[in-house]
Enzyme design. Structure first.
Site, PDB file in Angstrom:
ATOM      1  N   HIS A 136     -25.359  85.766  39.076  1.00  9.41           N
ATOM      2  CA  HIS A 136     -24.160  86.604  39.175  1.00  9.41           C
ATOM      3  C   HIS A 136     -23.420  86.160  40.438  1.00  9.41           C
ATOM      4  CE1 HIS A 136     -21.897  90.337  39.951  1.00  9.41           C
ATOM      5  NE2 HIS A 136     -22.168  90.713  38.724  1.00  9.41           N
ATOM      6  N   ASP A 213     -32.407  89.261  43.206  1.00  7.36           N
ATOM      7  CA  ASP A 213     -31.379  90.153  42.680  1.00  7.36           C
ATOM      8  C   ASP A 213     -32.036  90.937  41.535  1.00  7.36           C
ATOM      9  OD1 ASP A 213     -29.374  91.359  41.249  1.00  7.36           O
ATOM     10  OD2 ASP A 213     -28.101  89.572  41.109  1.00  7.36           O
ATOM     11  N   GLN A 216     -30.785  93.974  37.295  1.00  6.49           N
ATOM     12  CA  GLN A 216     -31.021  94.187  35.865  1.00  6.49           C
ATOM     13  C   GLN A 216     -32.505  94.349  35.545  1.00  6.49           C
ATOM     14  OE1 GLN A 216     -28.638  94.884  33.941  1.00  6.49           O
ATOM     15  NE2 GLN A 216     -26.806  93.969  34.840  1.00  6.49           N
ATOM     16  N   LYS A 239     -26.579 101.379  37.881  1.00  7.10           N
ATOM     17  CA  LYS A 239     -27.151 100.746  36.687  1.00  7.10           C
ATOM     18  C   LYS A 239     -28.490 101.373  36.326  1.00  7.10           C
ATOM     19  CE  LYS A 239     -25.105  96.282  37.916  1.00  7.10           C
ATOM     20  NZ  LYS A 239     -24.065  95.985  36.933  1.00  7.10           N
ATOM     21  N   CYS A 379     -19.066  88.020  35.559  1.00  2.52           N
ATOM     22  CA  CYS A 379     -19.286  87.571  36.957  1.00  2.52           C
ATOM     23  C   CYS A 379     -20.304  86.437  37.013  1.00  2.52           C
ATOM     24  CB  CYS A 379     -19.725  88.714  37.854  1.00  2.52           C
ATOM     25  SG  CYS A 379     -18.535  90.039  37.950  1.00  2.52           S
TER      26      CYS A 379
END
Ligand code: PMP
Length: 426
Positions: A136, A213, A216, A239, A379
């Protein structure tokens, strides 16, 4: 479960009353932002109604109660992601901000604004920062900036044809020169799950610091950062059924202690003169200025809600939904699934490209059918370029998603092909 979410309860009520699809949409965009259960909305409201006060400032009982709620949420999040101590949890605005706390902090260390132990962040010509082509932009552009600032070289692991990359690719790319290795736990385009523990081990073998990261992954699968061994990790509240305006940076204690703050100001300091300032230990060092307290409290409630559901159960439910998505997509000729075909390597989402159609046309058609998805480059422009396209259409799920919503997406994709007159043969 949907009844616990005012957003879905309202949709389901409208659908039962015979509303058109557009007024009772299928929400397949949790990867962009998730809906919040009543428990989260209530927690924020209760805090604002009964306990709102400036935290960590002053000595009144009200401040004590607000500070207790604020720090209590930090402990909840620490428990949720396997941090040994709440001090390993730093509040940020979102995942983007959390990643910038690392890169900007390292920049400060190299600009002569270090704290005790900052030598470990020395970065310069000859050093390398390693990322992947699947990142991303939030886990790419901050590293571009840091490389430019320090003279280090930014390298990346290229993706394969399906957008994935392997442990062997990482083994080849990591060298004694690698000072940082940053990668997504789960890709927001391919859904590909990186083997974090093994990657961390490879990185540590060459002395590199890992930055994960986890935007998700944390909302969808059980995640224990201590067990995975990661040095830093970032994720967003909005999220994971929580509020927006709040994100998290997780860090190992000794690494956070050696990282300078990139934003400076009130409440992050111990002693200030007209010439200089001494800083608090983490996490408060990184939390200059008034904090988004009700969002923090809401995020704590989101972690409790997910814990009550059970992250194993959330993951298992979402896996069923992803299998249904992948099976449905595979029956549509002319629709290419991005990412691994093996659903055991995939979490919570599917992005596709429809041969002969621009993603925005697909998105508009789906929107008219009341199917809410995300279209565009998500992104992740370099990844889309590597896959030979500018954009894709992404359907993402959470535990609230129904089989009917998945089927509506598949039907609408088929409908888009027919509407635009595409001849597709099986
Ligand atoms: N990384 C990944 C993998 C993401 O999916 C996102 C959100 N699309 C981000 C980073 C950035 O999150 P935020 O916008 O909440 O900072």
């Amino acid at each position: 479960l949907r009844a616990a979410f005012p957003y879905f309860a309202a949709i389901d009520e409208r659908a039962a009353a015979g509303a058109t699809p557009q007024f009772a949409p299928a929400y397949l965009d949790s990867a962009a932002t998730s809906q919040r259960p009543l428990a989260v909305l209530d927690a924020e409201r209760n805090f604002l109604e009964h306990s709102n006060a400036a935290v960590h400032r002053g000595t009144s009982g009200a401040v004590g109660a607000a500070t207790g709620a604020f720090e209590g949420a930090r402990a909840l999040i620490a428990g949720f992601v396997g941090a040994a101590a709440p001090e390993q949890i730093v509040w940020a605005e979102n995942a983007t901000d959390a990643l910038n706390l690392v890169t900007l902090g390292v920049g400060e260390a190299n600009a002569g604004n270090g704290v005790a132990g900052s030598e470990r962040y020395e970065l310069g010509a000859g050093d390398e920062i390693l990322i992947t082509e699947a990142e991303h932009h939030a886990n790419l552009i901050p590293w571009q900036r840091l490389a430019k600032k320090t003279g280090a070289t930014l390298r990346f692991i290229p993706v394969r044809e399906d957008g994935t990359w392997t442990l062997d690719d990482a083994r080849e790319a990591l060298t004694e020169k690698t000072k940082f290795f940053a990668f997504a736990h789960v890709s927001n385009v391919t859904g590909f799950v990186a083997p974090v523990a093994e990657l961390v081990e490879l990185a540590h073998a060459v002395g590199a610091i890992t930055v994960v990261d986890a935007c998700q992954s944390v909302p969808h699968i059980p995640v224990d950062f201590a067990e995975l061994g990661v040095d830093f990790a970032a994720f967003s509240g909005h999220k994971m059924l929580g509020p927006n305006g709040i994100g998290v940076l997780y860090g190992k204690p000794e690494l956070l202690a050696a990282l300078p703050a990139s934003r400076t100001g009130g409440s992050a300091i111990t002693r200030v003169t007209m010439e200089s300032a001494d800083f608090m230990p983490p996490p408060l060092r990184f939390e200059a200025g008034t904090q988004p307290v009700s969002q923090v409290v809401g995020l704590g409630a989101a972690a409790e809600f997910l814990t009550d559901l059970g992250m194993d159960r959330v993951a298992a439910r979402e896996h069923e939904l992803v299998e249904r998505l992948v099976a449905g997509i595979s029956e549509l000729p002319g629709v290419r699934l991005l990412g691994p075909a093996d659903t055991s390597q995939r979490v919570a989402l599917t992005a596709v490209s429809v041969e002969g159609l621009h993603a925005h046309d697909v998105g508009q058609f789906l929107d008219e059918q009341g199917v809410l998805v995300r279209v565009g480059h998500h992104c992740a422009q370099p990844l889309h370029r590597a896959l030979g396209m500018a954009s894709s259409t992404r359907a993402s799920v959470h535990a609230t998603t129904t089989e009917d919503e998945v089927d509506r997406f598949i039907d609408a994709l088929r409908g888009a092909q027919q509407y635009f007159g595409l001849e597709v043969s099986a």
